[in-house]
Design an enzyme around this catalytic site. Structure first.
Site, PDB file in Angstrom:
ATOM      1  N   CYS A  60      -5.924   6.924  -3.715  1.00 32.43           N
ATOM      2  CA  CYS A  60      -4.553   6.456  -3.459  1.00 32.43           C
ATOM      3  C   CYS A  60      -4.524   5.212  -2.582  1.00 32.43           C
ATOM      4  CB  CYS A  60      -3.699   7.566  -2.861  1.00 32.43           C
ATOM      5  SG  CYS A  60      -4.207   8.143  -1.214  1.00 32.43           S
ATOM      6  N   HIS A 109      -1.413  10.810   1.942  1.00 28.29           N
ATOM      7  CA  HIS A 109      -1.375  10.250   0.594  1.00 28.29           C
ATOM      8  C   HIS A 109      -0.412   9.071   0.627  1.00 28.29           C
ATOM      9  CE1 HIS A 109      -1.630  10.133  -3.764  1.00 28.29           C
ATOM     10  NE2 HIS A 109      -0.310  10.119  -3.836  1.00 28.29           N
ATOM     11  N   HIS A 121       0.983   5.669  -8.199  1.00 29.01           N
ATOM     12  CA  HIS A 121      -0.059   6.114  -7.271  1.00 29.01           C
ATOM     13  C   HIS A 121      -1.262   6.655  -8.048  1.00 29.01           C
ATOM     14  CE1 HIS A 121       1.216  10.625  -7.242  1.00 29.01           C
ATOM     15  NE2 HIS A 121       1.749  10.032  -8.287  1.00 29.01           N
TER      16      HIS A 121
END
Length: 199
Positions: A60, A109, A121
């Site tokens: 990510c 994240h 993402h």
């Protein structure tokens, strides 16, 4: 996704026309944020790769680092340090290219806003870079911050160009609250399972 935190009050919905508009600029100008979002959108379908920072595979934060670098903003590697490098804004102000930060059970994240409720993402092992929606309860509930990147005055593309230093102080100001929320949510879920509310 690894994220857990308090939900934003509300983020507007976006549709595919906004995504098409971002992509239609090609490499021809657009805002800094749109350029970041455009690069990330062009990486759709690339596999998730732990520690990945290239089109061969992305984690990510690697997708964010790569997409931002293409726009002339050089970010640190981890999502926590990226949070520290961004200027925090309210979720309602999110626009294409802003960073969405999630915390779940202490794990961070990050995704890239496409405006409205959509973001791109690299979700997790076994998945591909893709578009998701904050309308999905898991993401909405675990969003802890939205950050905006900006070039430093006098900076030029290709140089470290951040509006604020990428140190861990920014992450430290959020981390204790986010971790406590994550811990409490875990306890509530465990209690619900124990009494049979969840299966």
């Amino acid at each position: 996704l690894t994220g857990c935190g308090s939900a934003p009050t509300r983020i507007g919905q976006s549709d595919d026309s906004e995504i098409e508009r971002i992509l239609s600029h090609g490499g021809q100008g657009g805002s800094l944020g749109e350029n970041i979002a455009r690069t990330a959108l062009q990486m759709r379908g690339v596999p998730y790769l732990w520690g990945g920072v290239t089109p061969a595979g992305f984690q990510c934060s690697g997708l964010v680092k790569y997409s931002s670098a293409k726009a002339g903003i050089h970010l640190p590697r981890s999502s926590r340090a990226q949070y520290a490098a961004a200027t925090t804004i309210s979720p309602e102000q999110a626009r294409p290219g802003d960073l969405l930060f999630f915390v779940n059970h202490g794990n961070w994240h990050v995704g890239i806003s496409l405006g409205g409720d959509k973001f791109v993402h690299a979700p997790q092992t076994g998945s591909l870079v893709s578009i998701s929606s904050l309308g999905h309860g898991h993401y909405r509930e675990n969003l802890v911050a939205v950050g905006r990147l900006a070039p430093r005055a006098g900076g030029s593309p290709g140089q470290p160009n951040l509006a604020k230093a990428a140190d861990t102080a920014g992450a430290a100001k959020l981390a204790p609250e986010a971790l406590e929320i994550s811990r409490l949510r875990t306890q509530v879920a465990q209690l619900k399972r124990e009494i049979g509310v969840l299966r």
